[in-house]
Design an enzyme around this catalytic site. Sequence first.
Site, PDB file in Angstrom:
ATOM      1  N   CYS A 173     -12.787 -11.214  19.455  1.00 40.47           N
ATOM      2  CA  CYS A 173     -11.972 -10.440  18.521  1.00 40.47           C
ATOM      3  C   CYS A 173     -10.884  -9.653  19.235  1.00 40.47           C
ATOM      4  O   CYS A 173     -10.138  -8.921  18.578  1.00 40.47           O
ATOM      5  CB  CYS A 173     -12.856  -9.501  17.696  1.00 40.47           C
ATOM      6  N   CYS A 197      -1.833   6.411   6.618  1.00 43.48           N
ATOM      7  CA  CYS A 197      -3.068   5.723   6.975  1.00 43.48           C
ATOM      8  C   CYS A 197      -2.876   4.856   8.221  1.00 43.48           C
ATOM      9  O   CYS A 197      -1.883   4.130   8.338  1.00 43.48           O
ATOM     10  CB  CYS A 197      -3.534   4.867   5.801  1.00 43.48           C
ATOM     11  N   TYR A 238     -25.236 -12.256  22.187  1.00 42.98           N
ATOM     12  CA  TYR A 238     -24.711 -11.316  21.197  1.00 42.98           C
ATOM     13  C   TYR A 238     -24.894 -11.937  19.808  1.00 42.98           C
ATOM     14  O   TYR A 238     -23.956 -12.052  19.023  1.00 42.98           O
ATOM     15  CB  TYR A 238     -23.243 -10.995  21.461  1.00 42.98           C
ATOM     16  N   ASP A 292     -20.510 -14.183  21.420  1.00 46.28           N
ATOM     17  CA  ASP A 292     -19.655 -13.456  20.490  1.00 46.28           C
ATOM     18  C   ASP A 292     -19.754 -11.975  20.830  1.00 46.28           C
ATOM     19  O   ASP A 292     -20.366 -11.193  20.108  1.00 46.28           O
ATOM     20  CB  ASP A 292     -20.127 -13.734  19.045  1.00 46.28           C
ATOM     21  N   CYS A 294       0.843  -1.194   0.000  1.00 45.21           N
ATOM     22  CA  CYS A 294       0.000   0.000   0.000  1.00 45.21           C
ATOM     23  C   CYS A 294       0.877   1.244   0.000  1.00 45.21           C
ATOM     24  O   CYS A 294       1.784   1.376   0.829  1.00 45.21           O
ATOM     25  CB  CYS A 294      -0.919   0.008   1.217  1.00 45.21           C
TER      26      CYS A 294
END
Length: 399
Positions: free
Chosen positions: A351, A88, A263, A324, A80
């Site tokens: 996560c 970024c 969830y 989750d 990138c």
Amino acid sequence: MTTTTNRRAADEVDTTVEVGPIAHGGHCVARLDGRVVFVRHALPGERVRVRVTDTSHEKFWRADAIEVLAASPDRVESRCTVSGPGRCGGCDFQHVSLAGQRRLKAAVLAEQLDRLAGIAWDGVVEAVESPGTEDGLGWRTRMRYQVDDSGRAGLRRHRSHEIEPLPEGGCPIAHPAAPSVTDQAWPPGAEMLAVSAGSGGALLVDGVVEQGNREVTEHAAGRDWRLAADGFWQVHPGAADTLVEAVLAGLEPGPGERAFDLYCGVGLFAGALIDAGAQTWGVEWSREAIAYARRNVPEARFTAGKVERVIRTMPKRTDLVVLDPPRTGAGKDVVDAIVARRPRAIAYVACDPAALARDLARAARGGYRPVGIRAFDLFPMTHHLETVAVLTKVRSDQR
């Protein structure tokens, strides 16, 4: 020395450091005059010249690696053109080989589990590949963009409200089927959501549909799933099937068992549990998501509300639990309520490694420990990963 003076002095410092281990958050740990410095764009074992970018914390500073003097074998050329120091903030690991990224993520997960939960884990982060994503690019099916004052779409810089315009051709990790946002000027200050779904693409500008439809359809786990274009769905094309497979393999649900899907979103795991024969009750705070869940899985029961509140009204016993939670984790009240119901098995989809470890430590107080932990690389080029931990009750003589 005052904080202001300290910050000014540090901002002028470009110095050389030896880079230490990876830390949670996409940076590595180094030391400068005895102070901990979190360095982005570096790799363990490297010698780099850094520029200090943040001295607002007494216990640590932040810095960017601006020159590599001795490189790691895992270092590669970024794919990138807007990735790097001061640019970024979306990708932490564009400068790392895919194999190296997965080793770093495994190291972070292992460290968090050990430090916060006392769990020894020596697993690997498994690759998840879909057509066109084998190089770690083109996988993100949902992209949120900001528009700068000149009307160019972009992404925020790291820890900043400043916008880095997208490179020509768009973001390299964005799914190629999502609508392009680099082909015209947009209203300054707008927020855009570009979506690639099984039913086609959609583009929303400040919540207004510009292309496609407000409702999209995905296919996973043998079912079609309807949801709002701006609703939650896993962003990697292979994520939904991968996570369902891991959850079912860990729980081994049987006909007639009772299950909670906490969830639950639009009902992904509830549908898989129903198809395995389990009677399932799903809970999700979003009323819109629950409305879709009821349409997607009419065989299950669903309740809209905060999990920590709704669970108080649910049965005092259940056989299985899938949860989750958001990045902050389930928390003490939810974990305690789950273990109090003495389920046969719990599948925790996480996560965030730190939140997972904290919740696993809490579950251990109730006698539940993991019998399996699998990690998946669903977010290549970033420090993020997804983990599925399966817990069962430990017998008193095993504690």
